[in-house]
Design a protein around this motif. Sequence first.
Motif, PDB file in Angstrom:
ATOM      1  N   ILE A 188      72.743  20.678  23.640  1.00 47.15           N
ATOM      2  CA  ILE A 188      72.626  19.646  23.546  1.00 47.15           C
ATOM      3  C   ILE A 188      72.995  18.471  22.678  1.00 47.15           C
ATOM      4  CG2 ILE A 188      72.008  17.645  25.224  1.00 47.15           C
ATOM      5  CD1 ILE A 188      70.455  19.504  26.991  1.00 47.15           C
ATOM      6  N   THR A 189      73.974  17.349  23.206  1.00 44.47           N
ATOM      7  CA  THR A 189      74.297  16.436  21.275  1.00 44.47           C
ATOM      8  C   THR A 189      73.698  14.989  22.099  1.00 44.47           C
ATOM      9  OG1 THR A 189      76.265  15.786  22.318  1.00 44.47           O
ATOM     10  CG2 THR A 189      75.978  17.756  21.138  1.00 44.47           C
ATOM     11  N   PRO A 190      72.772  13.946  21.141  1.00 42.91           N
ATOM     12  CA  PRO A 190      72.999  13.091  21.787  1.00 42.91           C
ATOM     13  C   PRO A 190      73.995  11.855  22.799  1.00 42.91           C
ATOM     14  CG  PRO A 190      72.394  12.876  19.355  1.00 42.91           C
ATOM     15  CD  PRO A 190      73.293  14.751  19.738  1.00 42.91           C
ATOM     16  N   ALA A 191      75.111  12.124  22.569  1.00 46.90           N
ATOM     17  CA  ALA A 191      76.225  11.726  23.301  1.00 46.90           C
ATOM     18  C   ALA A 191      76.539  12.665  24.560  1.00 46.90           C
ATOM     19  CB  ALA A 191      77.734  12.251  22.258  1.00 46.90           C
ATOM     20  N   MET A 192      75.975  13.666  24.456  1.00 42.79           N
ATOM     21  CA  MET A 192      76.025  14.085  25.936  1.00 42.79           C
ATOM     22  C   MET A 192      74.387  13.789  26.791  1.00 42.79           C
ATOM     23  SD  MET A 192      76.140  18.413  25.600  1.00 42.79           S
ATOM     24  CE  MET A 192      77.695  18.993  24.467  1.00 42.79           C
ATOM     25  N   LYS A 193      73.921  13.378  26.065  1.00 37.90           N
ATOM     26  CA  LYS A 193      71.922  12.335  26.448  1.00 37.90           C
ATOM     27  C   LYS A 193      72.586  10.865  27.268  1.00 37.90           C
ATOM     28  CE  LYS A 193      69.054  15.686  24.355  1.00 37.90           C
ATOM     29  NZ  LYS A 193      67.182  15.134  23.345  1.00 37.90           N
ATOM     30  N   LEU A 194      73.955  10.624  26.050  1.00 39.02           N
ATOM     31  CA  LEU A 194      73.961   9.320  26.766  1.00 39.02           C
ATOM     32  C   LEU A 194      75.056   9.355  28.008  1.00 39.02           C
ATOM     33  CD1 LEU A 194      75.556   6.075  24.327  1.00 39.02           C
ATOM     34  CD2 LEU A 194      76.069   6.816  26.498  1.00 39.02           C
ATOM     35  N   GLN A 195      75.900  10.099  28.213  1.00 35.00           N
ATOM     36  CA  GLN A 195      76.404  10.185  28.662  1.00 35.00           C
ATOM     37  C   GLN A 195      76.278  10.463  30.713  1.00 35.00           C
ATOM     38  OE1 GLN A 195      81.021   9.877  29.577  1.00 35.00           O
ATOM     39  NE2 GLN A 195      79.172   9.511  31.501  1.00 35.00           N
ATOM     40  N   ALA A 196      74.891  11.660  30.157  1.00 32.61           N
ATOM     41  CA  ALA A 196      74.429  11.892  31.413  1.00 32.61           C
ATOM     42  C   ALA A 196      73.279  10.685  32.292  1.00 32.61           C
ATOM     43  CB  ALA A 196      73.515  12.982  31.013  1.00 32.61           C
ATOM     44  N   THR A 197      72.873  10.263  31.139  1.00 36.34           N
ATOM     45  CA  THR A 197      72.238   9.127  31.238  1.00 36.34           C
ATOM     46  C   THR A 197      72.897   7.692  32.094  1.00 36.34           C
ATOM     47  OG1 THR A 197      70.520   9.027  29.151  1.00 36.34           O
ATOM     48  CG2 THR A 197      70.085   6.756  30.487  1.00 36.34           C
ATOM     49  N   MET A 198      73.934   7.345  31.403  1.00 39.69           N
ATOM     50  CA  MET A 198      74.678   7.173  32.357  1.00 39.69           C
ATOM     51  C   MET A 198      75.038   6.939  33.924  1.00 39.69           C
ATOM     52  SD  MET A 198      78.594   5.233  31.249  1.00 39.69           S
ATOM     53  CE  MET A 198      79.459   4.441  32.474  1.00 39.69           C
ATOM     54  N   ASN A 199      75.308   8.882  34.040  1.00 32.40           N
ATOM     55  CA  ASN A 199      75.482   9.625  35.000  1.00 32.40           C
ATOM     56  C   ASN A 199      74.478   9.086  36.231  1.00 32.40           C
ATOM     57  OD1 ASN A 199      77.714  10.390  34.203  1.00 32.40           O
ATOM     58  ND2 ASN A 199      77.937  12.535  34.395  1.00 32.40           N
ATOM     59  N   LEU A 200      73.136   9.021  35.814  1.00 32.04           N
ATOM     60  CA  LEU A 200      72.339   8.884  36.713  1.00 32.04           C
ATOM     61  C   LEU A 200      71.774   7.600  36.993  1.00 32.04           C
ATOM     62  CD1 LEU A 200      69.412  11.317  34.467  1.00 32.04           C
ATOM     63  CD2 LEU A 200      70.781  11.963  37.364  1.00 32.04           C
ATOM     64  N   ILE A 201      72.033   6.829  36.425  1.00 31.26           N
ATOM     65  CA  ILE A 201      71.658   5.599  36.642  1.00 31.26           C
ATOM     66  C   ILE A 201      73.087   5.335  37.504  1.00 31.26           C
ATOM     67  CG2 ILE A 201      72.564   2.976  35.786  1.00 31.26           C
ATOM     68  CD1 ILE A 201      71.563   3.494  32.679  1.00 31.26           C
ATOM     69  N   ILE A 202      74.090   5.448  37.364  1.00 33.38           N
ATOM     70  CA  ILE A 202      74.622   4.690  38.595  1.00 33.38           C
ATOM     71  C   ILE A 202      74.781   5.430  39.929  1.00 33.38           C
ATOM     72  CG2 ILE A 202      77.662   5.907  39.336  1.00 33.38           C
ATOM     73  CD1 ILE A 202      78.350   5.423  36.254  1.00 33.38           C
ATOM     74  N   ALA A 203      74.586   6.959  40.104  1.00 32.31           N
ATOM     75  CA  ALA A 203      73.318   7.985  41.005  1.00 32.31           C
ATOM     76  C   ALA A 203      72.765   7.024  42.192  1.00 32.31           C
ATOM     77  CB  ALA A 203      73.050   9.047  40.816  1.00 32.31           C
ATOM     78  N   GLY A 204      71.901   5.932  41.257  1.00 31.59           N
ATOM     79  CA  GLY A 204      70.854   5.699  41.241  1.00 31.59           C
ATOM     80  C   GLY A 204      70.597   4.771  41.867  1.00 31.59           C
ATOM     81  N   THR A 205      71.772   4.028  41.195  1.00 31.71           N
ATOM     82  CA  THR A 205      71.875   2.586  42.201  1.00 31.71           C
ATOM     83  C   THR A 205      73.110   1.840  42.777  1.00 31.71           C
ATOM     84  OG1 THR A 205      73.337   2.069  40.021  1.00 31.71           O
ATOM     85  CG2 THR A 205      71.292   1.424  39.833  1.00 31.71           C
ATOM     86  N   THR A 206      73.785   2.746  43.883  1.00 30.42           N
ATOM     87  CA  THR A 206      74.079   3.301  45.081  1.00 30.42           C
ATOM     88  C   THR A 206      74.646   1.839  45.313  1.00 30.42           C
ATOM     89  OG1 THR A 206      73.235   4.770  45.921  1.00 30.42           O
ATOM     90  CG2 THR A 206      75.268   6.226  45.181  1.00 30.42           C
ATOM     91  N   ASP A 207      72.759   1.662  45.804  1.00 36.16           N
ATOM     92  CA  ASP A 207      72.795   0.633  47.359  1.00 36.16           C
ATOM     93  C   ASP A 207      73.303  -0.768  46.803  1.00 36.16           C
ATOM     94  OD1 ASP A 207      71.602   2.446  48.758  1.00 36.16           O
ATOM     95  OD2 ASP A 207      69.694   1.949  48.039  1.00 36.16           O
ATOM     96  N   ALA A 208      73.093  -0.674  45.330  1.00 37.77           N
ATOM     97  CA  ALA A 208      73.594  -2.140  44.705  1.00 37.77           C
ATOM     98  C   ALA A 208      74.972  -2.488  44.345  1.00 37.77           C
ATOM     99  CB  ALA A 208      73.206  -2.398  43.272  1.00 37.77           C
ATOM    100  N   GLN A 209      75.697  -1.365  44.777  1.00 40.63           N
ATOM    101  CA  GLN A 209      77.298  -1.237  43.927  1.00 40.63           C
ATOM    102  C   GLN A 209      77.649  -2.890  45.193  1.00 40.63           C
ATOM    103  OE1 GLN A 209      78.335   2.611  43.445  1.00 40.63           O
ATOM    104  NE2 GLN A 209      76.083   3.127  41.414  1.00 40.63           N
ATOM    105  N   GLY A 210      78.706  -2.958  44.153  1.00 40.08           N
ATOM    106  CA  GLY A 210      79.289  -4.297  44.608  1.00 40.08           C
ATOM    107  C   GLY A 210      78.713  -5.295  45.776  1.00 40.08           C
ATOM    108  N   ASP A 211      77.438  -5.204  45.134  1.00 35.79           N
ATOM    109  CA  ASP A 211      76.352  -6.275  45.999  1.00 35.79           C
ATOM    110  C   ASP A 211      76.794  -7.725  45.544  1.00 35.79           C
ATOM    111  OD1 ASP A 211      73.844  -6.984  47.859  1.00 35.79           O
ATOM    112  OD2 ASP A 211      73.903  -8.255  45.730  1.00 35.79           O
ATOM    113  N   ALA A 212      77.241  -8.182  44.395  1.00 37.42           N
ATOM    114  CA  ALA A 212      77.785  -8.875  43.839  1.00 37.42           C
ATOM    115  C   ALA A 212      79.223  -9.966  44.436  1.00 37.42           C
ATOM    116  CB  ALA A 212      78.465  -9.603  42.324  1.00 37.42           C
TER     117      ALA A 212
END
Length: 324
Positions: A188-212
């Motif tokens: 595992i590299t830092p770049a992989m951790k960054l990408q994985a963090t982004m994936n988890l952020i997107i997955a955890g904010t589905t209710d908010a997506q499109g709210d604006a």
Amino acid sequence: MASNEVEIRVTADTKSAERDLKGLQGSLDGFSKNAKIAGTALTAIGVGLAFVGFKAVTTASDVEEMRSKFNVVFGDLAEEIEAWADVTAKAVNRSKFDFIGYLASLQDTFVPMGIARDKAAEMAKALVELAVDVGSFNNLATGDVIRDFQAALVGSSEVMRKYGVVITAVGLEQEILNQGWADSIKEITPAMKLQATMNLIIAGTTDAQGDAIRTAGSFANQMQALKASVRDVVVEFGMALMPMASRFVDVLITIVGFVDGLNPEMIKWAALIGGVGAAFGLIGGPMLLFIGFIPSIIGGVTALIGAFTALKVLLTGPLGLAAI
């Protein structure tokens, strides 16, 4: 024994002169009052415009520096990404200049961590859109959400808990392995951790997506839209003033450089001239105060003229000539 004392009573018609002087005093009072009002208004307008102009120029200067960073971090993609920022910002009623700043900041986070520039640009775009929705959903400023996203991307994932997103080291490792980016934890590299963090952020904010867009008519989002419009206008105004402001600064630099290059004797003369100017100010101030009291002085003169008129009647009348 007869008395030689004579009691003389003299009355004179001074009403006409007093009336004329009172009219003059009234005119001066009115002029003084109107001059004060006009002076105050013009001063307020001048100070207000100067402040707005200064604020606009400094804001535009900040945007100019930000755009320079944007062009560097996006390289050949800069024009394309800026066009996207303009269109997307208008769609969600946000400031295009704010979007450019968010994108530049995120891109400058991704590329140094080993993400390819073109892929980093797509990630930055996705996170900016998500930040607008998450901010709208939680009634937070987009800039604050962007900062929280950046903190999470570089390892400070605790900030995401207020959005209902829990990111742990085990969760990141599992996401990386599930995506097939690494066969073991050691790879595992830092770049992989960054990408994985982004994936988890997107997955955890589905209710908010499109709210604006869903809640664009809400008061909070309308206020966001108003602020964005004002910011964009201020920046455009400041950019129009930038050439003039730059020339003014150049003149100041020239003056300061000239003074700095003077020999000590000339600096003494400059100080002397400054002292004369200060003395003039000290003298001019009281003179202006005296001018301000002129209407009151006119009032006193009115009384004096009345007295002199009565004296004239006394001296030129029959009793006055008889006394002579």
